[in-house]
Design a protein around this motif. Structure first.
Motif, PDB file in Angstrom:
ATOM      1  N   ASN A  77       1.212   3.613   1.948  1.00 23.83           N
ATOM      2  CA  ASN A  77       1.893   3.954   3.206  1.00 23.83           C
ATOM      3  C   ASN A  77       3.075   3.024   3.498  1.00 23.83           C
ATOM      4  O   ASN A  77       3.673   3.072   4.565  1.00 23.83           O
ATOM      5  CB  ASN A  77       0.896   3.909   4.368  1.00 23.83           C
ATOM      6  CG  ASN A  77       0.260   2.532   4.538  1.00 23.83           C
ATOM      7  OD1 ASN A  77       0.561   1.606   3.782  1.00 23.83           O
ATOM      8  ND2 ASN A  77      -0.602   2.386   5.528  1.00 23.83           N
TER       9      ASN A  77
ATOM     10  N   GLY B 237      -5.456  -8.673   9.409  1.00 24.18           N
ATOM     11  CA  GLY B 237      -4.256  -8.021   8.888  1.00 24.18           C
ATOM     12  C   GLY B 237      -3.356  -8.932   8.076  1.00 24.18           C
ATOM     13  O   GLY B 237      -2.296  -8.511   7.609  1.00 24.18           O
ATOM     14  N   SER B 238      -3.790 -10.180   7.852  1.00 26.22           N
ATOM     15  CA  SER B 238      -2.926 -11.130   7.133  1.00 26.22           C
ATOM     16  C   SER B 238      -3.016 -10.980   5.608  1.00 26.22           C
ATOM     17  O   SER B 238      -2.268 -11.622   4.889  1.00 26.22           O
ATOM     18  CB  SER B 238      -3.264 -12.568   7.543  1.00 26.22           C
ATOM     19  OG  SER B 238      -4.619 -12.852   7.281  1.00 26.22           O
ATOM     20  N   GLY B 239      -3.971 -10.159   5.131  1.00 26.11           N
ATOM     21  CA  GLY B 239      -4.029  -9.906   3.688  1.00 26.11           C
ATOM     22  C   GLY B 239      -5.237 -10.512   2.984  1.00 26.11           C
ATOM     23  O   GLY B 239      -5.340 -10.447   1.759  1.00 26.11           O
ATOM     24  N   LYS B 240      -6.194 -11.059   3.762  1.00 23.06           N
ATOM     25  CA  LYS B 240      -7.359 -11.729   3.159  1.00 23.06           C
ATOM     26  C   LYS B 240      -8.172 -10.760   2.295  1.00 23.06           C
ATOM     27  O   LYS B 240      -8.488 -11.054   1.147  1.00 23.06           O
ATOM     28  CB  LYS B 240      -8.259 -12.336   4.257  1.00 23.06           C
ATOM     29  CG  LYS B 240      -7.561 -13.321   5.180  1.00 23.06           C
ATOM     30  CD  LYS B 240      -8.513 -13.932   6.201  1.00 23.06           C
ATOM     31  CE  LYS B 240      -9.163 -12.955   7.161  1.00 23.06           C
ATOM     32  NZ  LYS B 240      -8.209 -12.270   8.083  1.00 23.06           N
ATOM     33  N   SER B 241      -8.523  -9.609   2.883  1.00 18.42           N
ATOM     34  CA  SER B 241      -9.335  -8.640   2.127  1.00 18.42           C
ATOM     35  C   SER B 241      -8.579  -8.138   0.914  1.00 18.42           C
ATOM     36  O   SER B 241      -9.157  -7.993  -0.172  1.00 18.42           O
ATOM     37  CB  SER B 241      -9.685  -7.420   2.985  1.00 18.42           C
ATOM     38  OG  SER B 241     -10.588  -7.771   3.961  1.00 18.42           O
ATOM     39  N   THR B 242      -7.307  -7.878   1.092  1.00 22.55           N
ATOM     40  CA  THR B 242      -6.511  -7.366  -0.027  1.00 22.55           C
ATOM     41  C   THR B 242      -6.547  -8.361  -1.179  1.00 22.55           C
ATOM     42  O   THR B 242      -6.741  -7.978  -2.334  1.00 22.55           O
ATOM     43  CB  THR B 242      -5.063  -7.102   0.431  1.00 22.55           C
ATOM     44  OG1 THR B 242      -5.093  -6.173   1.524  1.00 22.55           O
ATOM     45  CG2 THR B 242      -4.214  -6.542  -0.700  1.00 22.55           C
TER      46      THR B 242
ATOM     47  N   TYR C 103       0.839  -1.209   0.000  1.00 22.88           N
ATOM     48  CA  TYR C 103       0.000   0.000   0.000  1.00 22.88           C
ATOM     49  C   TYR C 103       0.871   1.256   0.000  1.00 22.88           C
ATOM     50  O   TYR C 103       2.064   1.202   0.337  1.00 22.88           O
ATOM     51  CB  TYR C 103      -0.947  -0.020   1.202  1.00 22.88           C
ATOM     52  CG  TYR C 103      -2.119  -0.965   1.005  1.00 22.88           C
ATOM     53  CD1 TYR C 103      -3.148  -0.656   0.121  1.00 22.88           C
ATOM     54  CD2 TYR C 103      -2.195  -2.175   1.699  1.00 22.88           C
ATOM     55  CE1 TYR C 103      -4.216  -1.507  -0.065  1.00 22.88           C
ATOM     56  CE2 TYR C 103      -3.269  -3.047   1.515  1.00 22.88           C
ATOM     57  CZ  TYR C 103      -4.281  -2.705   0.627  1.00 22.88           C
ATOM     58  OH  TYR C 103      -5.336  -3.554   0.443  1.00 22.88           O
TER      59      TYR C 103
HETATM   60  P1  ADP Z   1      -7.270  -8.990   6.537  1.00 24.79           P
HETATM   61  O1  ADP Z   1      -8.389  -8.946   5.566  1.00 24.79           O
HETATM   62  O2  ADP Z   1      -6.651 -10.349   6.653  1.00 24.79           O
HETATM   63  O3  ADP Z   1      -7.634  -8.426   7.870  1.00 24.79           O
HETATM   64  P2  ADP Z   1      -6.141  -6.820   4.985  1.00 24.79           P
HETATM   65  O4  ADP Z   1      -5.958  -7.280   3.608  1.00 24.79           O
HETATM   66  O5  ADP Z   1      -7.300  -5.952   5.305  1.00 24.79           O
HETATM   67  O6  ADP Z   1      -6.086  -8.070   5.967  1.00 24.79           O
HETATM   68  O7  ADP Z   1      -4.831  -6.014   5.421  1.00 24.79           O
HETATM   69  C1  ADP Z   1      -3.502  -6.476   5.192  1.00 24.79           C
HETATM   70  C2  ADP Z   1      -2.530  -5.388   5.635  1.00 24.79           C
HETATM   71  O8  ADP Z   1      -2.648  -4.269   4.785  1.00 24.79           O
HETATM   72  C3  ADP Z   1      -2.775  -4.880   7.047  1.00 24.79           C
HETATM   73  O9  ADP Z   1      -1.536  -4.571   7.626  1.00 24.79           O
HETATM   74  C4  ADP Z   1      -3.583  -3.621   6.810  1.00 24.79           C
HETATM   75  O10 ADP Z   1      -3.393  -2.699   7.848  1.00 24.79           O
HETATM   76  C5  ADP Z   1      -3.011  -3.114   5.515  1.00 24.79           C
HETATM   77  N1  ADP Z   1      -3.977  -2.353   4.709  1.00 24.79           N
HETATM   78  C6  ADP Z   1      -5.181  -2.786   4.260  1.00 24.79           C
HETATM   79  N2  ADP Z   1      -5.773  -1.852   3.500  1.00 24.79           N
HETATM   80  C7  ADP Z   1      -4.929  -0.802   3.467  1.00 24.79           C
HETATM   81  C8  ADP Z   1      -4.969   0.488   2.844  1.00 24.79           C
HETATM   82  N3  ADP Z   1      -6.013   0.877   2.079  1.00 24.79           N
HETATM   83  N4  ADP Z   1      -3.928   1.313   3.038  1.00 24.79           N
HETATM   84  C9  ADP Z   1      -2.874   0.936   3.771  1.00 24.79           C
HETATM   85  N5  ADP Z   1      -2.758  -0.261   4.381  1.00 24.79           N
HETATM   86  C10 ADP Z   1      -3.778  -1.122   4.244  1.00 24.79           C
END
Ligand code: ADP
Length: 233
Positions: A15, A40-45, A13
């Motif tokens: 940041n 925070g493991s990346g599932k949503s991403t 991301y």
């Molecule tokens: P999960 O779905 O397993 O909880 P995410 O895919 O939401 O995990 O997040 C994976 C990592 O990416 C986490 O460290 C989260 O903080 C970070 N993250 C998710 N979305 C964003 C974003 N839009 N900007 C910056 N960091 C993000």
């Protein structure tokens, strides 16, 4: 080519957070796949890469032969029409009835009112909510609201249904209702299901393919898996 192919994908991301590192996997049409792992493991991403909510920094993502990362913004709608998405927080429109919430995505398709009516009724029937058509979201239980979201996601009979923690806010009984409905859709419509969850009970009971992510890395990928977070256990 498989229905979904993810090849050596990295996502960092803006940041600087590295959300996914060198992920590769293939998913066939009609599969039912859980993506598990801690918050925070990346599932949503990973799911967001599939419907082009995010783009990979490196690697490629293909859905139904479409190179998703390379898709022009003006063509993203073509991809999205093949995909239904269900979220944890229902995202229903509070001022619209159940019927209107489900019909809403079809309004840009140029269908006649009677075609829309037929499809909406069919979708609501699949989630066993035809009798609640005229209710508003706040008149429904959490489980019912989530079933409306599922109806909205399937109203176009998409090839792919992505669910991001669909049972996250529901009690076990409602969660089971949701899982039963999703399993029926997988069987009856043949839609591919990808579900991010940390609901151990559900994953263990369903005995489907389980992909385990930890800190953005794919740790294991098991057919008929269970919710095991640590491979050394
Ligand atoms: P999960 O779905 O397993 O909880 P995410 O895919 O939401 O995990 O997040 C994976 C990592 O990416 C986490 O460290 C989260 O903080 C970070 N993250 C998710 N979305 C964003 C974003 N839009 N900007 C910056 N960091 C993000």
């Amino acid at each position: 080519m498989e229905f979904i192919e993810i090849n050596n994908v990295f996502k960092v991301y803006k940041n600087g957070v590295s959300a996914l590192a060198d992920i590769s996997l293939k998913i066939s049409k009609g599969d039912f796949v859980f993506i598990i792992g801690q918050s925070g493991s990346g599932k949503s991403t990973l799911t967001k890469l599939l419907y082009r909510e995010e783009k990979p920094n490196r690697g490629s993502v293909f859905v139904g032969g479409i190179n998703v990362g390379k898709l022009r913004n003006g063509n993203v709608y073509k991809l999205r029409r093949k995909i239904g998405v269900v979220f944890q927080d229902f995202k229903l429109l509070p001022k619209l009835t159940v019927y209107e919430n489900v019909a809403y995505p079809l309004e840009s398709y140029g269908m006649t009112k009677s075609e829309i009516r037929e499809r909406v009724k069919k979708a609501l029937d699949r989630v066993h909510l035809k009798d609640k058509m005229r209710s508003y979201p706040n008149q429904l239980s959490g489980g019912e609201q989530q079933r409306v979201c599922i109806a909205r996601a399937i109203v176009n009979e998409p090839k792919l249904i992505i669910c991001d923690e669909p049972t996250g806010d529901l009690d076990p009984k409602m969660s089971k209702e949701i899982m039963d409905v999703i399993e029926e859709i997988n069987k009856d419509l043949g839609s591919t299901i990808i579900m991010a969850t940390h609901d151990k009970t559900i994953v263990d009971k369903m005995k489907k393919r389980v992909i385990y992510l930890k800190d953005g890395v794919l740790i294991s990928d098991k057919k008929k898996g269970t919710y095991v977070e640590d491979e050394s256990v």
